[in-house]
Design a protein around this motif. Structure first.
Motif, short mmCIF file in Angstrom:
data_model
loop_
_atom_site.label_atom_id
_atom_site.label_comp_id
_atom_site.label_asym_id
_atom_site.label_seq_id
_atom_site.Cartn_x
_atom_site.Cartn_y
_atom_site.Cartn_z
N ILE A 125 -29.48 12.91 9.93
CA ILE A 125 -28.14 13.18 10.48
C ILE A 125 -27.96 12.43 11.80
N ALA A 126 -28.96 12.49 12.68
CA ALA A 126 -28.86 11.80 13.96
C ALA A 126 -28.75 10.30 13.78
N GLU A 127 -29.44 9.77 12.79
CA GLU A 127 -29.48 8.32 12.57
C GLU A 127 -28.19 7.79 11.95
N SER A 134 -21.73 15.80 18.92
CA SER A 134 -20.95 16.79 19.68
C SER A 134 -20.69 18.07 18.87
N TRP A 135 -21.17 18.10 17.62
CA TRP A 135 -20.97 19.27 16.78
C TRP A 135 -22.03 20.34 17.06
N ASP A 136 -21.77 21.53 16.55
CA ASP A 136 -22.74 22.61 16.56
C ASP A 136 -23.48 22.56 15.22
N VAL A 137 -24.65 21.93 15.22
CA VAL A 137 -25.43 21.74 14.00
C VAL A 137 -26.76 22.47 14.15
N LYS A 138 -27.08 23.28 13.15
CA LYS A 138 -28.36 23.98 13.18
C LYS A 138 -28.98 23.95 11.78
N ASP A 150 -45.33 28.86 12.49
CA ASP A 150 -45.81 28.54 13.84
C ASP A 150 -46.06 27.04 13.99
N TYR A 151 -46.62 26.45 12.96
CA TYR A 151 -46.91 25.01 12.98
C TYR A 151 -45.61 24.22 13.10
N ALA A 152 -44.61 24.60 12.31
CA ALA A 152 -43.32 23.89 12.36
C ALA A 152 -42.66 24.04 13.72
N GLN A 153 -42.75 25.21 14.31
CA GLN A 153 -42.12 25.45 15.61
C GLN A 153 -42.71 24.55 16.69
N ILE A 188 -34.10 16.14 18.31
CA ILE A 188 -34.28 16.60 16.93
C ILE A 188 -34.70 18.06 16.89
N ARG A 189 -35.58 18.45 17.80
CA ARG A 189 -36.04 19.84 17.82
C ARG A 189 -34.89 20.79 18.13
N SER A 190 -33.94 20.36 18.94
CA SER A 190 -32.82 21.23 19.29
C SER A 190 -31.94 21.55 18.09
#
Length: 275
Positions: A125-127, A134-138, A150-153, A188-190
């Protein structure tokens, strides 16, 4: 001392009860490989002694540890490129058009394992859709294994992991090297978060989603558990949203809640319209 057929049957039933993961008797040897380390840590002298501990109900947390150890967590960045191409060419543009007024997207990686699927989608998506910054993407990843959540986090991956499927250009652009590990960038983490969830239990805390990725997991569910899961997904999918399954999986054999569409050599589904 080796486990008996009765012990293996008990372990298969335990995993089914805890995680809805069906393990065929032909794969009993997997228990020896994956449970022996847990057995040692628990103080058991053998796998059979460990099974006896489980049958005695002590300690209870070991039942969950068995289920987590037997959960299939095979994954990689951009695993099977065809669905990602379909997402890039068809589904994300459609969803952006439909959500242009709200400027908000919610995506569920429903069996996220160690997080590569969710992070791959965020990178894509970022690429390819910079206007969405500027969107709210989660992107919300869930898994039944607390260890892999835990590993993914943490968002840190070994060299072998990033070498599997992640293009070098994206690796350098969206990850930072720390010794022998690579860390996902803050951008990306955000976009991603990860939670524990059992797909065969009610999911009241999750929001509604515009896109659900449920890939390569239905194989391990019984027919009844598939129906239950599809009902939950249907309840969580927003109007105009989509469901994406693995290449070898189908919704039609388990539910009448979704209708299939076809694009970029991959199937995807939309909820059946109410009559």
């Amino acid at each position: 001392m080796a486990c008996s057929d009765t012990d293996y049957a008990y372990l298969r039933e335990l995993v089914l009860e805890q995680s809805a993961n069906l393990i065929d008797a032909s794969r009993n040897a997997l228990f020896d490989t994956r449970l022996t380390p847990i057995a040692r840590l628990s103080g058991a002298e053998s796998l059979q002694d460990f099974v006896n501990m489980l049958k005695a109900g002590r300690p209870a947390h070991l039942h969950r540890a068995v289920a987590e150890a037997m959960t299939i967590n095979e994954t990689s960045f951009f695993r099977d490129m065809r669905p990602f191409e379909m997402l890039r060419q068809i589904l994300i543009p459609r969803l952006m058009e439909r959500r242009a007024e709200q400027r908000r997207l919610r995506i569920w990686s429903a069996a996220s394992s160690t997080g590569q699927e969710a992070y791959s989608l965020a990178m894509m998506i970022a690429e390819h859709f910079p206007e969405i910054a500027s969107w709210d993407v989660k992107i919300i990843g869930t898994d039944i294994s607390r260890h892999v959540v835990d590993y993914a986090q943490k968002g840190r991956y070994r060299r072998l992991e990033v070498n599997r499927g992640l293009p070098a250009r994206m690796l350098l652009k969206y990850m930072t090297r720390h010794g022998e590990e690579w860390e996902v960038s803050p951008q990306i983490r955000s976009m991603c978060e990860f939670h524990y969830a059992n797909l065969c239990a009610p999911l009241p805390l999750l929001p509604t989603f515009d896109l659900v990725l449920l890939r390569n997991v239905l194989l391990y569910f019984s027919q009844q558990d598939r129906r239950t899961l599809f009902r939950e997904i249907h309840r969580k999918l927003s109007s105009g949203g989509y469901l994406v399954l693995g290449n070898a999986e189908q919704a039609e054999d388990s539910t009448n809640l979704f209708e299939v569409e076809f694009g970029a050599d991959c199937y995807f589904y939309g909820p059946v319209s109410a009559s």
